[in-house]
Design a protein around this motif. Structure first.
Motif, PDB file in Angstrom:
ATOM      1  N   PHE A 174       5.725   2.314  -8.467  1.00  9.55           N
ATOM      2  CA  PHE A 174       5.433   1.406  -9.575  1.00  9.55           C
ATOM      3  C   PHE A 174       4.053   0.774  -9.391  1.00  9.55           C
ATOM      4  O   PHE A 174       3.224   0.752 -10.311  1.00  9.55           O
ATOM      5  N   LEU A 175       3.808   0.244  -8.200  1.00  9.28           N
ATOM      6  CA  LEU A 175       2.536  -0.426  -7.947  1.00  9.28           C
ATOM      7  C   LEU A 175       1.364   0.535  -8.011  1.00  9.28           C
ATOM      8  O   LEU A 175       0.298   0.192  -8.532  1.00  9.28           O
ATOM      9  N   LYS A 176       1.554   1.756  -7.542  1.00  9.14           N
ATOM     10  CA  LYS A 176       0.482   2.750  -7.629  1.00  9.14           C
ATOM     11  C   LYS A 176       0.150   3.050  -9.087  1.00  9.14           C
ATOM     12  O   LYS A 176      -1.023   3.136  -9.459  1.00  9.14           O
ATOM     13  N   ARG A 177       1.193   3.195  -9.927  1.00  4.55           N
ATOM     14  CA  ARG A 177       0.962   3.452 -11.352  1.00  4.55           C
ATOM     15  C   ARG A 177       0.257   2.287 -12.037  1.00  4.55           C
ATOM     16  O   ARG A 177      -0.338   2.450 -13.098  1.00  4.55           O
ATOM     17  N   HIS A 178       0.316   1.115 -11.424  1.00  8.53           N
ATOM     18  CA  HIS A 178      -0.331  -0.070 -11.986  1.00  8.53           C
ATOM     19  C   HIS A 178      -1.618  -0.423 -11.237  1.00  8.53           C
ATOM     20  O   HIS A 178      -2.063  -1.567 -11.259  1.00  8.53           O
ATOM     21  N   GLY A 179      -2.203   0.563 -10.565  1.00  6.77           N
ATOM     22  CA  GLY A 179      -3.541   0.387 -10.009  1.00  6.77           C
ATOM     23  C   GLY A 179      -3.637   0.118  -8.523  1.00  6.77           C
ATOM     24  O   GLY A 179      -4.730   0.116  -7.968  1.00  6.77           O
ATOM     25  N   TYR A 180      -2.516  -0.112  -7.847  1.00  8.80           N
ATOM     26  CA  TYR A 180      -2.561  -0.391  -6.409  1.00  8.80           C
ATOM     27  C   TYR A 180      -2.498   0.931  -5.652  1.00  8.80           C
ATOM     28  O   TYR A 180      -1.457   1.358  -5.173  1.00  8.80           O
ATOM     29  N   THR A 181      -3.649   1.581  -5.568  1.00  6.97           N
ATOM     30  CA  THR A 181      -3.715   2.954  -5.081  1.00  6.97           C
ATOM     31  C   THR A 181      -4.118   3.084  -3.614  1.00  6.97           C
ATOM     32  O   THR A 181      -4.067   4.172  -3.062  1.00  6.97           O
ATOM     33  N   LEU A 182      -4.525   1.982  -2.989  1.00  2.00           N
ATOM     34  CA  LEU A 182      -5.012   2.053  -1.619  1.00  2.00           C
ATOM     35  C   LEU A 182      -4.055   1.348  -0.657  1.00  2.00           C
ATOM     36  O   LEU A 182      -3.944   0.121  -0.670  1.00  2.00           O
ATOM     37  N   PRO A 183      -3.359   2.119   0.186  1.00  3.62           N
ATOM     38  CA  PRO A 183      -2.534   1.480   1.226  1.00  3.62           C
ATOM     39  C   PRO A 183      -3.445   1.078   2.387  1.00  3.62           C
ATOM     40  O   PRO A 183      -3.592   1.803   3.370  1.00  3.62           O
ATOM     41  N   ALA A 184      -4.079  -0.076   2.252  1.00  4.68           N
ATOM     42  CA  ALA A 184      -5.101  -0.503   3.217  1.00  4.68           C
ATOM     43  C   ALA A 184      -4.527  -0.700   4.610  1.00  4.68           C
ATOM     44  O   ALA A 184      -5.184  -0.400   5.602  1.00  4.68           O
ATOM     45  N   CYS A 185      -3.306  -1.186   4.693  1.00  2.00           N
ATOM     46  CA  CYS A 185      -2.701  -1.440   6.001  1.00  2.00           C
ATOM     47  C   CYS A 185      -1.187  -1.405   5.867  1.00  2.00           C
ATOM     48  O   CYS A 185      -0.625  -2.052   4.986  1.00  2.00           O
ATOM     49  N   ILE A 186      -0.564  -0.649   6.724  1.00  2.00           N
ATOM     50  CA  ILE A 186       0.893  -0.651   6.833  1.00  2.00           C
ATOM     51  C   ILE A 186       1.197  -1.045   8.268  1.00  2.00           C
ATOM     52  O   ILE A 186       0.686  -0.429   9.205  1.00  2.00           O
ATOM     53  N   SER A 187       1.994  -2.088   8.441  1.00  2.00           N
ATOM     54  CA  SER A 187       2.237  -2.638   9.772  1.00  2.00           C
ATOM     55  C   SER A 187       3.718  -2.736  10.076  1.00  2.00           C
ATOM     56  O   SER A 187       4.531  -2.974   9.185  1.00  2.00           O
ATOM     57  N   GLY A 188       4.032  -2.600  11.343  1.00  2.00           N
ATOM     58  CA  GLY A 188       5.374  -2.876  11.831  1.00  2.00           C
ATOM     59  C   GLY A 188       5.351  -4.207  12.567  1.00  2.00           C
ATOM     60  O   GLY A 188       4.377  -4.532  13.249  1.00  2.00           O
ATOM     61  N   VAL A 189       6.426  -4.965  12.409  1.00  2.00           N
ATOM     62  CA  VAL A 189       6.553  -6.255  13.072  1.00  2.00           C
ATOM     63  C   VAL A 189       7.967  -6.350  13.629  1.00  2.00           C
ATOM     64  O   VAL A 189       8.932  -6.090  12.914  1.00  2.00           O
TER      65      VAL A 189
END
Length: 146
Positions: free
Chosen positions: A40-55
């Protein structure tokens, strides 16, 4: 996130917890919804997964996706959780090809399995250390477990 997208998101994902943290729209979703939410977010312009983190938290693991929209120059954060006993989360690799190495790194450091990842293997450490996850709180700093 613009108001229209935000309202559409809340309608499409009514079970998501929606809030703002440090000025960034943040959504907290069940791990079963993480692929749909990222799509959903990608279709609305959020195309860059700048950081994926585990905590690692006290009783579970958290996976945090910082997504950026180049066209809107805004951030959106997605958070999901998995148990320590059964650390599985769906891979977002099919939505964001850039998630490949980031998911592999989280797997390598925490042992969180990203289901559906096409090449989930260690990226920093050697293969064969199946219970050697150096960012876990239980990790012994004096070397791999015996």
């Amino acid at each position: 996130m613009d108001k229209e997208t935000w309202e559409e998101f809340k309608r499409e994902f009514p079970n998501a917890e929606v809030k703002e943290i440090d000025g960034k729209p943040t959504v907290i979703v069940d791990k079963e919804e993480v692929i749909s939410v990222c799509d959903f977010l990608k279709r609305h312009g959020y195309t860059l997964p700048a950081c994926i983190s585990g905590v690692e938290l006290q009783d579970r693991f958290e996976i945090v996706y910082h997504l950026f929209s180049l066209s809107k120059a805004t951030w959106c954060v997605v958070e999901t959780f998995t148990s320590k006993d059964d650390p599985f989360v769906p891979s977002v690799h099919e939505v964001f090809r850039g998630a490949d190495w980031q998911e592999r790194e989280i797997y390598d450091m925490f042992g969180i399995i990203f289901e559906g990842h096409p090449d989930l293997r260690r990226i920093l450490l050697e293969e064969g250390e199946d219970d050697f996850f150096p960012l876990r709180k239980e990790f012994r700093r004096d070397g791999p477990p015996d």
